[in-house]
Design a protein around this motif. Structure first.
Motif, PDB file in Angstrom:
ATOM      1  N   PRO A  36      -3.825 174.510  59.619  1.00 20.57           N
ATOM      2  CA  PRO A  36      -3.003 175.210  58.620  1.00 20.57           C
ATOM      3  C   PRO A  36      -3.015 176.714  58.833  1.00 20.57           C
ATOM      4  O   PRO A  36      -4.060 177.306  59.036  1.00 20.57           O
ATOM      5  N   GLN A  38      -0.948 178.798  56.744  1.00 22.61           N
ATOM      6  CA  GLN A  38      -0.362 179.405  55.566  1.00 22.61           C
ATOM      7  C   GLN A  38      -1.319 179.288  54.401  1.00 22.61           C
ATOM      8  O   GLN A  38      -2.125 178.366  54.324  1.00 22.61           O
ATOM      9  N   GLU A  40      -2.781 178.266  51.113  1.00 24.86           N
ATOM     10  CA  GLU A  40      -2.614 177.031  50.364  1.00 24.86           C
ATOM     11  C   GLU A  40      -3.855 176.788  49.516  1.00 24.86           C
ATOM     12  O   GLU A  40      -4.888 177.449  49.691  1.00 24.86           O
ATOM     13  N   PRO A  41      -3.789 175.842  48.549  1.00 25.53           N
ATOM     14  CA  PRO A  41      -4.967 175.534  47.720  1.00 25.53           C
ATOM     15  C   PRO A  41      -6.132 175.029  48.563  1.00 25.53           C
ATOM     16  O   PRO A  41      -5.944 174.397  49.610  1.00 25.53           O
ATOM     17  N   THR A 168      -8.873 179.009  45.903  1.00 22.70           N
ATOM     18  CA  THR A 168      -7.436 178.988  45.637  1.00 22.70           C
ATOM     19  C   THR A 168      -7.057 177.656  45.002  1.00 22.70           C
ATOM     20  O   THR A 168      -7.681 176.621  45.271  1.00 22.70           O
ATOM     21  N   LYS A 170      -3.373 175.609  42.836  1.00 22.97           N
ATOM     22  CA  LYS A 170      -1.938 175.683  42.581  1.00 22.97           C
ATOM     23  C   LYS A 170      -1.665 176.650  41.429  1.00 22.97           C
ATOM     24  O   LYS A 170      -2.419 176.686  40.453  1.00 22.97           O
ATOM     25  N   LYS A 245       3.539 183.219  45.415  1.00 23.34           N
ATOM     26  CA  LYS A 245       4.372 182.018  45.402  1.00 23.34           C
ATOM     27  C   LYS A 245       3.729 180.962  44.512  1.00 23.34           C
ATOM     28  O   LYS A 245       3.568 181.177  43.325  1.00 23.34           O
ATOM     29  N   VAL A 247       0.625 179.641  44.896  1.00 24.09           N
ATOM     30  CA  VAL A 247      -0.822 179.599  45.117  1.00 24.09           C
ATOM     31  C   VAL A 247      -1.498 180.691  44.293  1.00 24.09           C
ATOM     32  O   VAL A 247      -1.040 181.837  44.275  1.00 24.09           O
TER      33      VAL A 247
END
Length: 358
Positions: A36, A38, A40-41, A168, A170, A245, A247
């Motif tokens: 990954p 990017q 992200e959670p 992190t 959502k 965004k 996150v």
């Protein structure tokens, strides 16, 4: 007679794919190969803001983090693939040994990709996210700022702020509430207690309501221990909420005001630098309310230049949380298109585009 030029096949709808679609597909394949890439959670890392030069920011970040990371955790260890393969060269005929060699090579290549620090796309302009593995980001960043504060040695040019991200999730209110109930326990659950403030920042996000988020988080801190109190001047802990965004990045940091809100450009300024400011500006810088330039996303804020700020420290009484300091006369401010709210009155020189709420 020359043969007609054969045209490339057209899609069924008659439209050709644009360059952006091809680049996006290429980037996706590259990300799948290296894991990954990017935000992200479920990640830990460091959120870094810069001044219009993200590539240089990443270079400075790697240099700074590796320097202090080696100091705190020792040099990063890598697997030597050549050395690992040399021991099995004479056993190529053995199927079992050959399979073991292949597995070791795959594991070694994976370890090389999963570095201690890895740059990832944050989802916002002028913001870089560095994922960390085997590192406590809040301790590492505090160590960096503490050293720079003592030595007054400037080590970066384009990096502005460096904020640790301990977790992190959502960026939806229910997800944040559920996550924060466990996340905040090490600092605020009885018998632990402390004074605190909440700092909120949102980029490229329009569905979150700042007032609701802060109210819920303040209520959670108050429910963990009724002795937790709000302190705007010099809190023991600062709960940092950074939303990009979909996150939400969370962290709890110490010495937030002492280290100039974790601004690497401001923390190295000496008393001589402050003496060149007018008395009001020097007083605000001394209290950690320094002026800083932070280029952010244009969807939620206008471009700022150094010396022009829009920061508000917003008092909030929620969930049994008490204030240790009486608030000054309040005034209504409409921030970023949200509804007007009551905020503590702050002199013009100390305003910034970030909202500090307690």
């Amino acid at each position: 007679m020359a043969a007609p030029v054969q045209q490339p096949p057209q899609p069924a709808d008659g439209k050709r794919k644009g360059k952006a679609q091809y680049m996006q597909a290429k980037r996706a394949r590259r990300c799948e190969a290296a894991g990954p890439r990017q935000l992200e959670p479920g990640l830990q890392g460091i959120l870094i803001t810069c001044n219009m030069n993200e590539r240089k920011c990443v270079e400075e970040a790697y240099s700074l983090l590796n320097e202090y990371g080696d100091d705190m955790y020792g040099p990063e260890k890598f697997t030597d693939k050549n050395q690992q393969s040399s021991g099995n060269e004479g056993e190529d005929d053995d199927v079992e040994a050959a399979l073991k060699k292949e597995v070791d090579d795959i594991r070694a290549s994976t370890e090389m990709r999963l570095r201690r620090f890895q740059s990832m796309e944050s989802g916002a302009n002028n913001v870089v996210f560095i994922r960390t593995l085997g590192i406590e980001p809040e301790k590492l960043v505090h160590h960096i700022l503490q050293d720079m504060y003592k030595t007054k040695k400037k080590k970066t040019r384009v990096i502005l702020r460096m904020l640790p991200v301990s977790g992190t999730c959502k960026a939806f209110l229910e997800d944040m509430k559920k996550y924060a109930e466990t996340f905040l326990e090490p600092w605020f659950k009885a018998p632990n207690k402390g004074t605190f403030q909440i700092v909120y920042k949102s980029r490229n996000n329009s569905h979150m309501n700042r007032e609701e988020v802060i109210k819920e988080l303040a209520g959670i801190v108050g429910s963990l221990n009724s002795e937790n109190k709000v302190d705007l001047t010099n809190p023991q802990y600062t709960v940092v909420v950074e939303i990009i965004k979909a996150v939400c990045c969370l962290s709890v940091v110490k010495d937030y005001m002492l280290f100039r809100k974790y601004n690497l450009q401001e923390v190295v300024k000496s008393a001589k630098d402050l003496s060149q400011l007018n008395p009001k500006q020097a007083a605000h810088v001394g209290n950690g309310k320094e002026a800083k330039q932070e280029s952010g996303d244009k969807s939620n804020q206008s471009d700022l230049t150094e010396g022009k700020h829009n920061q508000q420290e917003v008092p909030e009484n929620s969930g049994g949380v008490e204030q240790t300091k009486p608030m000054s006369e309040t005034e209504a401010v409409n921030d970023g298109g949200t509804k007007p709210e009551l905020v503590s009155q702050v002199p013009e020189e100390s305003k910034s585009n970030e909202n500090d709420l307690t």
